[in-house]
Write an enzyme that holds these catalytic residues in place. Structure first.
Site, short mmCIF file in Angstrom:
data_model
loop_
_atom_site.label_atom_id
_atom_site.label_comp_id
_atom_site.label_asym_id
_atom_site.label_seq_id
_atom_site.Cartn_x
_atom_site.Cartn_y
_atom_site.Cartn_z
N ALA A 70 0.83 -1.15 0.02
CA ALA A 70 -0.21 0.20 0.30
C ALA A 70 1.27 0.79 0.00
O ALA A 70 1.89 0.80 -0.19
CB ALA A 70 -0.70 -0.04 0.98
N GLY A 115 -0.99 -4.96 -0.30
CA GLY A 115 -2.62 -5.01 -0.35
C GLY A 115 -1.82 -6.07 -1.74
O GLY A 115 -3.10 -7.03 -3.06
N GLU A 118 -2.78 -9.45 -1.63
CA GLU A 118 -4.46 -9.31 -0.99
C GLU A 118 -4.87 -9.43 -3.17
O GLU A 118 -5.73 -10.51 -3.45
CB GLU A 118 -4.55 -8.45 -0.21
N GLU A 138 2.27 -6.23 7.58
CA GLU A 138 1.09 -5.29 7.58
C GLU A 138 1.33 -5.46 9.22
O GLU A 138 1.09 -4.31 9.99
CB GLU A 138 -0.49 -5.70 8.20
#
Length: 263
Positions: A70, A115, A118, A138
């Protein structure tokens, strides 16, 4: 007309029906921010609406990163309320990919972290280059994955291994990702996109209606609000009433290639 975006490049092959969506923030290693998430939503909606698009390949620009994570500067400004809304929006967009009736392959060309991991997991299949790395870092930032990572990672590789990777934040190399079931194939970087096109082409040679229903049935197995076996029976019945079913069985009996229409 294929739409233009600031953070994405779209290339559509009118012959194969394959749409390639390339995340294009090379100076940020294709890191996800709110604007890019919204553009992914718009690109996927275009792909789903466009009759000429039959399958999608999602990849990153350059040879270092699919999506390196991110945008940390954007994350640093979040509070509880905005953070929850951001996670909900990301989950909505990634579910749009996961629930797409058109097959989506992630061509993972390097780092797929946070991300990025993901996003790859939301795709139906994942093909990694030999230099690919996967991880959910994270917890190093005092966060947890917010775009479905805690759910899809456990579905793909099992609860115990998922918990280990989520809590240690360890990165996984391509060969290990293949061993634990996180990716379907590992190929040299130069062969990544041609391999994905060949794999997607093989899928697109099958009945489009059936492919979409297979995706729906498998997704139903992980949805607590749906009954997977009943979904399968219902969609099997719908297949039996389709033109593709009549064409497929007739072509088999006549010993000729089937000409599916998706109807």
């Amino acid at each position: 007309m294929v739409p233009l975006f600031h953070n994405l490049l779209l290339q559509q092959d009118s012959v194969s029906g394959i749409l390639r969506i390339t995340l294009n923030r090379p100076t940020k290693l294709n890191a996800l921010n709110a604007a890019t998430i919204e553009e992914i939503r718009q690109a996927m909606q275009y792909a789903l609406d466009a009759q000429a698009v039959r399958g999608i390949i999602l990849t990153g620009s350059g040879d270092k990163a699919f999506v390196a994570g991110a945008d940390i500067a954007e994350l640093a400004e979040l509070n509880e309320i905005v953070g929850r809304r951001m996670a909900e929006k990301g989950q909505e967009v990634f579910c749009l990919i996961e629930e797409s009736s058109k097959p989506v392959i992630a061509a993972v060309n390097g780092f797929a972290l946070g991300g990025g991991c993901e996003l790859a997991m939301a795709c139906h299949l994942r093909v990694a280059s030999e230099n690919a790395r996967f991880g959910q870092p994270e917890a190093n930032l005092g966060l947890i994955p917010g775009y479905g990572g805690t759910q899809r990672l456990a579905q793909l590789i099992g609860k115990g291994k998922a918990l280990e990777l989520l809590m240690t934040t360890d990165q996984v190399k391509a060969d290990e990702a293949l061993r634990i079931g996180l990716v379907n194939h590992v190929v040299p970087l130069a062969e990544l996109l041609p391999f994905c096109e060949q794999l997607l082409g093989k899928i697109l040679s099958k009945a489009p209606l059936a492919i979409g229903m297979i995706i729906d049935c498998v997704n139903a197995a992980y949805d607590q609000e749906r009954h997977g076996y009943q979904t399968e029976a219902n969609l099997f019945g719908r297949c039996c009433g389709s033109a593709d079913f009549r064409e497929g069985t007739q072509a088999f009996l006549e010993k000729r290639p089937a000409a599916f229409t998706g109807e």
